[in-house]
Motif scaffolding. Structure first.
Motif, PDB file in Angstrom:
ATOM      1  N   TRP A  12      29.573  -9.002   2.359  1.00 45.56           N
ATOM      2  CA  TRP A  12      28.384  -9.803   2.625  1.00 45.56           C
ATOM      3  C   TRP A  12      28.767 -10.841   3.654  1.00 45.56           C
ATOM      4  O   TRP A  12      29.795 -11.489   3.553  1.00 45.56           O
ATOM      5  N   ARG A  13      27.919 -10.977   4.652  1.00 43.58           N
ATOM      6  CA  ARG A  13      28.243 -11.850   5.783  1.00 43.58           C
ATOM      7  C   ARG A  13      27.052 -12.698   6.194  1.00 43.58           C
ATOM      8  O   ARG A  13      25.920 -12.415   5.826  1.00 43.58           O
ATOM      9  N   VAL A  14      27.353 -13.697   6.996  1.00 44.99           N
ATOM     10  CA  VAL A  14      26.334 -14.574   7.551  1.00 44.99           C
ATOM     11  C   VAL A  14      25.459 -13.750   8.495  1.00 44.99           C
ATOM     12  O   VAL A  14      25.987 -12.977   9.300  1.00 44.99           O
ATOM     13  N   PRO A  15      24.129 -13.860   8.412  1.00 45.24           N
ATOM     14  CA  PRO A  15      23.273 -13.144   9.354  1.00 45.24           C
ATOM     15  C   PRO A  15      23.631 -13.527  10.800  1.00 45.24           C
ATOM     16  O   PRO A  15      23.899 -14.691  11.088  1.00 45.24           O
ATOM     17  N   SER A  16      23.627 -12.553  11.686  1.00 46.33           N
ATOM     18  CA  SER A  16      24.075 -12.797  13.057  1.00 46.33           C
ATOM     19  C   SER A  16      23.200 -13.790  13.812  1.00 46.33           C
ATOM     20  O   SER A  16      23.650 -14.426  14.758  1.00 46.33           O
ATOM     21  N   SER A  17      21.965 -13.959  13.406  1.00 45.36           N
ATOM     22  CA  SER A  17      21.078 -14.906  14.095  1.00 45.36           C
ATOM     23  C   SER A  17      21.384 -16.364  13.739  1.00 45.36           C
ATOM     24  O   SER A  17      21.025 -17.275  14.485  1.00 45.36           O
ATOM     25  N   LEU A  18      22.058 -16.592  12.628  1.00 50.92           N
ATOM     26  CA  LEU A  18      22.292 -17.965  12.167  1.00 50.92           C
ATOM     27  C   LEU A  18      23.214 -18.760  13.092  1.00 50.92           C
ATOM     28  O   LEU A  18      22.879 -19.897  13.449  1.00 50.92           O
ATOM     29  N   PRO A  19      24.380 -18.240  13.515  1.00 48.39           N
ATOM     30  CA  PRO A  19      25.206 -19.026  14.437  1.00 48.39           C
ATOM     31  C   PRO A  19      24.490 -19.314  15.760  1.00 48.39           C
ATOM     32  O   PRO A  19      24.644 -20.404  16.324  1.00 48.39           O
ATOM     33  N   ALA A  20      23.704 -18.369  16.227  1.00 46.23           N
ATOM     34  CA  ALA A  20      22.954 -18.592  17.468  1.00 46.23           C
ATOM     35  C   ALA A  20      21.955 -19.734  17.289  1.00 46.23           C
ATOM     36  O   ALA A  20      21.800 -20.584  18.183  1.00 46.23           O
ATOM     37  N   ALA A  21      21.288 -19.780  16.151  1.00 47.48           N
ATOM     38  CA  ALA A  21      20.333 -20.855  15.883  1.00 47.48           C
ATOM     39  C   ALA A  21      21.045 -22.203  15.785  1.00 47.48           C
ATOM     40  O   ALA A  21      20.542 -23.225  16.282  1.00 47.48           O
ATOM     41  N   LYS A  22      22.216 -22.225  15.172  1.00 47.30           N
ATOM     42  CA  LYS A  22      22.978 -23.476  15.063  1.00 47.30           C
ATOM     43  C   LYS A  22      23.442 -23.954  16.436  1.00 47.30           C
ATOM     44  O   LYS A  22      23.382 -25.157  16.735  1.00 47.30           O
ATOM     45  N   LEU A  23      23.915 -23.040  17.274  1.00 49.23           N
ATOM     46  CA  LEU A  23      24.346 -23.427  18.620  1.00 49.23           C
ATOM     47  C   LEU A  23      23.159 -23.914  19.456  1.00 49.23           C
ATOM     48  O   LEU A  23      23.276 -24.888  20.203  1.00 49.23           O
ATOM     49  N   ALA A  24      22.016 -23.257  19.317  1.00 50.03           N
ATOM     50  CA  ALA A  24      20.813 -23.705  20.019  1.00 50.03           C
ATOM     51  C   ALA A  24      20.408 -25.095  19.537  1.00 50.03           C
ATOM     52  O   ALA A  24      20.006 -25.953  20.341  1.00 50.03           O
ATOM     53  N   GLY A  25      20.534 -25.335  18.246  1.00 50.35           N
ATOM     54  CA  GLY A  25      20.234 -26.657  17.696  1.00 50.35           C
ATOM     55  C   GLY A  25      21.174 -27.720  18.237  1.00 50.35           C
ATOM     56  O   GLY A  25      20.755 -28.854  18.517  1.00 50.35           O
ATOM     57  N   ALA A  26      22.450 -27.366  18.405  1.00 51.29           N
ATOM     58  CA  ALA A  26      23.414 -28.312  18.962  1.00 51.29           C
ATOM     59  C   ALA A  26      23.055 -28.667  20.404  1.00 51.29           C
ATOM     60  O   ALA A  26      23.099 -29.839  20.798  1.00 51.29           O
ATOM     61  N   VAL A  27      22.686 -27.669  21.184  1.00 54.87           N
ATOM     62  CA  VAL A  27      22.275 -27.917  22.569  1.00 54.87           C
ATOM     63  C   VAL A  27      21.024 -28.788  22.599  1.00 54.87           C
ATOM     64  O   VAL A  27      20.911 -29.723  23.403  1.00 54.87           O
ATOM     65  N   LEU A  28      20.087 -28.509  21.704  1.00 52.00           N
ATOM     66  CA  LEU A  28      18.862 -29.291  21.633  1.00 52.00           C
ATOM     67  C   LEU A  28      19.156 -30.746  21.260  1.00 52.00           C
ATOM     68  O   LEU A  28      18.562 -31.671  21.831  1.00 52.00           O
ATOM     69  N   LEU A  29      20.074 -30.963  20.344  1.00 51.24           N
ATOM     70  CA  LEU A  29      20.435 -32.331  19.965  1.00 51.24           C
ATOM     71  C   LEU A  29      21.014 -33.103  21.143  1.00 51.24           C
ATOM     72  O   LEU A  29      20.681 -34.266  21.362  1.00 51.24           O
ATOM     73  N   VAL A  30      21.885 -32.463  21.907  1.00 54.86           N
ATOM     74  CA  VAL A  30      22.460 -33.122  23.081  1.00 54.86           C
ATOM     75  C   VAL A  30      21.366 -33.423  24.101  1.00 54.86           C
ATOM     76  O   VAL A  30      21.313 -34.527  24.672  1.00 54.86           O
ATOM     77  N   ALA A  31      20.474 -32.464  24.326  1.00 57.11           N
ATOM     78  CA  ALA A  31      19.380 -32.674  25.278  1.00 57.11           C
ATOM     79  C   ALA A  31      18.484 -33.827  24.832  1.00 57.11           C
ATOM     80  O   ALA A  31      18.102 -34.685  25.649  1.00 57.11           O
ATOM     81  N   LEU A  32      18.152 -33.872  23.539  1.00 59.48           N
ATOM     82  CA  LEU A  32      17.327 -34.969  23.033  1.00 59.48           C
ATOM     83  C   LEU A  32      18.060 -36.294  23.127  1.00 59.48           C
ATOM     84  O   LEU A  32      17.453 -37.338  23.419  1.00 59.48           O
ATOM     85  N   GLY A  33      19.370 -36.268  22.867  1.00 63.78           N
ATOM     86  CA  GLY A  33      20.158 -37.484  22.998  1.00 63.78           C
ATOM     87  C   GLY A  33      20.146 -38.015  24.419  1.00 63.78           C
ATOM     88  O   GLY A  33      20.011 -39.222  24.641  1.00 63.78           O
TER      89      GLY A  33
END
Length: 142
Positions: free
Chosen positions: A10-31
């Motif tokens: 059982w593994r982490v769904p492949s879309s989850l790390p992509a969503a987390k990385l996109a969220g990190a980029v969004l946080l930097v952009a908002l900052g």
């Protein structure tokens, strides 16, 4: 489960790390957008983004969270390590259900005596109840 049964993972769904990385980029952009020259706001956004990116890296480096085979269970240990729990060490396999904010959360609990391993739906890519049923069926009869 007999000796010829293949390993089940059982593994982490492949879309989850992509969503987390996109969220990190969004946080930097908002900052950057809302910092208005304030280094503290930018630093807070960057720290939150770094934490989210680190969490995503863990998902990419060690996507398999749980594995079952005739020898026992292999669980993630630490940031990206793995640990074999022989069947003799597994004391209980349970699903904990708790209502939170109008929703019910489920957590798979594997009690190995001196260690407790917890897995949520997003760790497993399946519901904890489904995984618990497979683990119970795979466990040798004592």
């Amino acid at each position: 489960m007999n000796e010829t049964t293949p390993v089940r993972q059982w593994r982490v769904p492949s879309s989850l790390p992509a969503a987390k990385l996109a969220g990190a980029v969004l946080l930097v952009a908002l900052g950057l957008l809302f910092a208005d020259g304030d280094p503290v706001r930018l630093a807070v956004a960057a720290l939150a983004a770094a934490g989210l990116a680190g969490w995503a890296v863990r998902d990419l480096v060690a996507p398999v969270r749980l594995e079952v085979d005739p020898a026992g269970l292999t669980v993630i240990h630490g940031f990206a390590g793995r640990r074999l729990l022989p069947w003799s060490a597994v004391e209980a396999i349970a699903v904990d259900r708790r209502p939170r904010l109008g929703l019910t959360s489920e957590t798979l609990e594997i009690d190995a005596g001196n260690s407790l391993h917890l897995f949520g739906r997003y760790d497993l890519g399946a519901t904890p109840e489904e995984v618990a049923a497979v683990l119970r069926a795979a466990r040798p009869v004592r």
